[in-house]
Enzyme design. Structure first.
Site, PDB file in Angstrom:
ATOM      1  N   ASN A   9       1.098  -1.656   0.045  1.00 10.38           N
ATOM      2  CA  ASN A   9       0.384  -0.145  -0.332  1.00 10.38           C
ATOM      3  C   ASN A   9       0.682   1.050   0.152  1.00 10.38           C
ATOM      4  O   ASN A   9       1.528   1.782   1.123  1.00 10.38           O
ATOM      5  CB  ASN A   9      -0.711   0.066   1.245  1.00 10.38           C
ATOM      6  CG  ASN A   9      -1.638   0.936   1.074  1.00 10.38           C
ATOM      7  OD1 ASN A   9      -1.840   2.084   0.765  1.00 10.38           O
ATOM      8  ND2 ASN A   9      -1.973   1.436   2.805  1.00 10.38           N
ATOM      9  N   TRP A  10       0.573   1.740  -0.808  1.00 11.66           N
ATOM     10  CA  TRP A  10       1.995   2.631  -1.120  1.00 11.66           C
ATOM     11  C   TRP A  10       1.529   4.179  -0.290  1.00 11.66           C
ATOM     12  O   TRP A  10       1.788   5.575   0.208  1.00 11.66           O
ATOM     13  CB  TRP A  10       1.824   3.578  -2.896  1.00 11.66           C
ATOM     14  CG  TRP A  10       2.494   1.733  -3.146  1.00 11.66           C
ATOM     15  CD1 TRP A  10       3.396   1.233  -2.813  1.00 11.66           C
ATOM     16  CD2 TRP A  10       3.565   1.756  -4.674  1.00 11.66           C
ATOM     17  NE1 TRP A  10       3.789   0.272  -3.865  1.00 11.66           N
ATOM     18  CE2 TRP A  10       3.668   1.233  -4.889  1.00 11.66           C
ATOM     19  CE3 TRP A  10       3.116   3.313  -5.927  1.00 11.66           C
ATOM     20  CZ2 TRP A  10       5.266   0.637  -6.300  1.00 11.66           C
ATOM     21  CZ3 TRP A  10       2.771   2.441  -6.930  1.00 11.66           C
ATOM     22  CH2 TRP A  10       4.508   1.042  -7.714  1.00 11.66           C
ATOM     23  N   LYS A  11       0.071   4.198  -0.423  1.00 10.40           N
ATOM     24  CA  LYS A  11      -0.377   5.429   0.580  1.00 10.40           C
ATOM     25  C   LYS A  11      -0.446   6.608  -0.066  1.00 10.40           C
ATOM     26  O   LYS A  11      -0.447   6.869  -1.870  1.00 10.40           O
ATOM     27  CB  LYS A  11       0.190   5.676   1.370  1.00 10.40           C
ATOM     28  CG  LYS A  11       0.323   4.293   2.641  1.00 10.40           C
ATOM     29  CD  LYS A  11       0.336   4.200   4.177  1.00 10.40           C
ATOM     30  CE  LYS A  11      -0.046   3.515   4.599  1.00 10.40           C
ATOM     31  NZ  LYS A  11       0.051   2.875   6.374  1.00 10.40           N
ATOM     32  N   HIS A  95      -9.064   0.853   4.962  1.00 12.85           N
ATOM     33  CA  HIS A  95      -8.395   1.106   5.520  1.00 12.85           C
ATOM     34  C   HIS A  95      -8.213   1.992   7.118  1.00 12.85           C
ATOM     35  O   HIS A  95      -9.139   2.976   7.060  1.00 12.85           O
ATOM     36  CB  HIS A  95      -6.862   1.628   4.372  1.00 12.85           C
ATOM     37  CG  HIS A  95      -5.564   1.476   4.902  1.00 12.85           C
ATOM     38  ND1 HIS A  95      -5.154   2.887   5.897  1.00 12.85           N
ATOM     39  CD2 HIS A  95      -5.008   1.016   5.407  1.00 12.85           C
ATOM     40  CE1 HIS A  95      -3.532   2.328   6.188  1.00 12.85           C
ATOM     41  NE2 HIS A  95      -3.240   0.975   6.082  1.00 12.85           N
ATOM     42  N   GLU A  97      -6.353   4.691   7.993  1.00  9.96           N
ATOM     43  CA  GLU A  97      -6.574   6.056   7.975  1.00  9.96           C
ATOM     44  C   GLU A  97      -7.789   6.457   7.546  1.00  9.96           C
ATOM     45  O   GLU A  97      -8.009   7.787   7.590  1.00  9.96           O
ATOM     46  CB  GLU A  97      -5.056   5.576   6.792  1.00  9.96           C
ATOM     47  CG  GLU A  97      -3.870   5.732   7.284  1.00  9.96           C
ATOM     48  CD  GLU A  97      -3.048   5.863   6.373  1.00  9.96           C
ATOM     49  OE1 GLU A  97      -3.111   5.412   5.862  1.00  9.96           O
ATOM     50  OE2 GLU A  97      -1.962   5.028   7.576  1.00  9.96           O
ATOM     51  N   GLU A 167      -5.074  -4.797  10.653  1.00  7.99           N
ATOM     52  CA  GLU A 167      -3.986  -3.983  10.799  1.00  7.99           C
ATOM     53  C   GLU A 167      -4.400  -3.354  12.211  1.00  7.99           C
ATOM     54  O   GLU A 167      -5.145  -2.325  12.542  1.00  7.99           O
ATOM     55  CB  GLU A 167      -4.369  -2.938   9.951  1.00  7.99           C
ATOM     56  CG  GLU A 167      -3.814  -3.512   8.508  1.00  7.99           C
ATOM     57  CD  GLU A 167      -3.198  -2.570   7.287  1.00  7.99           C
ATOM     58  OE1 GLU A 167      -1.849  -2.627   6.841  1.00  7.99           O
ATOM     59  OE2 GLU A 167      -4.349  -1.602   6.988  1.00  7.99           O
ATOM     60  N   GLY A 173       2.775   1.880  10.604  1.00  9.33           N
ATOM     61  CA  GLY A 173       4.027   3.155  10.360  1.00  9.33           C
ATOM     62  C   GLY A 173       4.561   3.556  11.762  1.00  9.33           C
ATOM     63  O   GLY A 173       5.364   4.616  11.911  1.00  9.33           O
ATOM     64  N   SER A 213       3.527  -2.202  10.015  1.00 10.66           N
ATOM     65  CA  SER A 213       4.783  -2.834  10.537  1.00 10.66           C
ATOM     66  C   SER A 213       5.593  -3.644  10.151  1.00 10.66           C
ATOM     67  O   SER A 213       6.514  -4.077  10.737  1.00 10.66           O
ATOM     68  CB  SER A 213       5.486  -2.476  11.945  1.00 10.66           C
ATOM     69  OG  SER A 213       5.333  -0.944  12.232  1.00 10.66           O
ATOM     70  N   GLY A 234       2.596  -1.023   4.203  1.00 14.71           N
ATOM     71  CA  GLY A 234       2.973  -0.046   3.901  1.00 14.71           C
ATOM     72  C   GLY A 234       4.580   0.824   3.433  1.00 14.71           C
ATOM     73  O   GLY A 234       4.776   0.291   2.661  1.00 14.71           O
ATOM     74  N   GLY A 235       5.209   1.153   4.279  1.00 15.79           N
ATOM     75  CA  GLY A 235       6.569   1.849   4.624  1.00 15.79           C
ATOM     76  C   GLY A 235       7.194   0.698   4.175  1.00 15.79           C
ATOM     77  O   GLY A 235       8.172   1.276   2.988  1.00 15.79           O
TER      78      GLY A 235
HETATM   79  P1  PGA Z   1       3.426   0.598   7.300  1.00 14.25           P
HETATM   80  O1  PGA Z   1       2.001   0.429   7.238  1.00 14.25           O
HETATM   81  O2  PGA Z   1       3.558  -1.497   6.856  1.00 14.25           O
HETATM   82  O3  PGA Z   1       3.788   1.266   6.661  1.00 14.25           O
HETATM   83  O4  PGA Z   1       2.718  -0.101   8.918  1.00 14.25           O
HETATM   84  C1  PGA Z   1       0.395  -0.749   7.302  1.00 14.25           C
HETATM   85  C2  PGA Z   1      -0.521  -0.277   6.249  1.00 14.25           C
HETATM   86  O5  PGA Z   1      -1.167   0.564   6.721  1.00 14.25           O
HETATM   87  O6  PGA Z   1      -0.711  -1.102   5.122  1.00 14.25           O
END
Ligand code: PGA
Length: 251
Positions: A9-11, A95, A97, A167, A173, A213, A234-235
């Site tokens: 997920n590149w956000k 998600h 966020e 999640e 994050g 993470s 994500g990251g």
């Molecule tokens: P993260 O994000 O790996 O940076 O914690 C995961 C996500 O939000 O899908």
């Protein structure tokens, strides 16, 4: 047997150049991988360029969100048809966020999941508790409610299009990953709930990703657990090296 499924997920990251570079880099690095389903979810505006970069690869593409209406006066929104038009296979729904920053409700998320399925996209329904909910021992309750509401009205045949992503919000994050015991515990609870909502066979077929993470260093441990079928990243998904290392670990 559930085939492992890892999605990046590149956000709201990358630009046109770095998005296509990341996609091409992954395509080259992962050309031999066939035992893991891989997808990337770039920002809307780079979907077409990324699709081109992935065209002869075995990596699929997903969008980070969508709207539940087909078309019309919905300024700023994107439909299922539009996403399919630019070669998306998957779409994230709910998600954390979008739930906690943008304010999406379970009811809205449910409409998106239903529309995605009927329009031919494969939704990844994200669920997970906040830190204060975990500390108050409400994880099961929160995740159960999100799942029941998110999947409301979706019958047994259609639910097979869905991937669930667990999640924990406190792990997203933050660099603070859930332990593999914590992940397995919630994944097992989710699978039991799916068996109650549908049946054992469907529950055993549905894939449940862990997200929060996830990185190369914890991939093997998380993926070793019985009910962890993949990762939503994500990251660590923003670099060719780290994302491909995770996939190779699983493969
Ligand atoms: P993260 O994000 O790996 O940076 O914690 C995961 C996500 O939000 O899908």
């Amino acid at each position: 047997m559930r085939k492992p499924f890892i999605a990046g997920n590149w956000k709201m990251n990358t630009n046109c150049q770095s998005a296509t570079d990341l996609a091409s880099g992954l395509a080259a690095e992962l050309s031999e991988v066939t035992t893991v389903d891989v997808a990337v979810c770039p920002p809307f505006v780079y979907l077409q360029s990324v699709a081109k970069a992935l065209s002869s690869s075995n990596i699929s593409m997903g969008a980070q969100d969508m709207y539940f209406e087909g078309n019309g006066a919905f300024t700023g929104e994107i439909s299922t048809e539009m996403l399919k038009d630019v070669c998306c296979t998957y779409v994230l729904a709910g998600h954390s966020e979008r739930r906690h920053v943008i304010g999406e409700t379970d009811e809205l998320i449910n409409k998106k999941v239903k529309t995605a399925i009927s329009g031919g996209l494969l939704p990844i329904l994200c669920v997970g508790e906040l830190l204060e909910q975990r500390e108050a021992n409400k994880t099961d309750e929160v995740v159960t409610e999100q799942l029941k509401k998110g999947l409301a009205g979706i019958d047994a045949e259609k639910v097979l299009a869905v991937t669930i992503a667990y999640e924990p919000v406190w792990a997203i994050g933050t660099g603070k990953t859930a332990t593999s015991d914590q992940a397995q515990e919630v994944h097992a609870m989710i699978r039991k709930l799916l068996a109650e909502m549908y049946d054992e066979k469907i529950a055993s077929q549905l894939r449940i990703q862990y997200g929060g993470s996830a990185k190369p260093e914890n991939t093997a441990e998380l993926m070793a657990r019985a009910d962890v079928d993949g990762l939503l990243v994500g990251g660590a998904g923003l670099k060719v090296d780290s994302f491909s290392a995770m996939i190779k670990t699983i493969a």
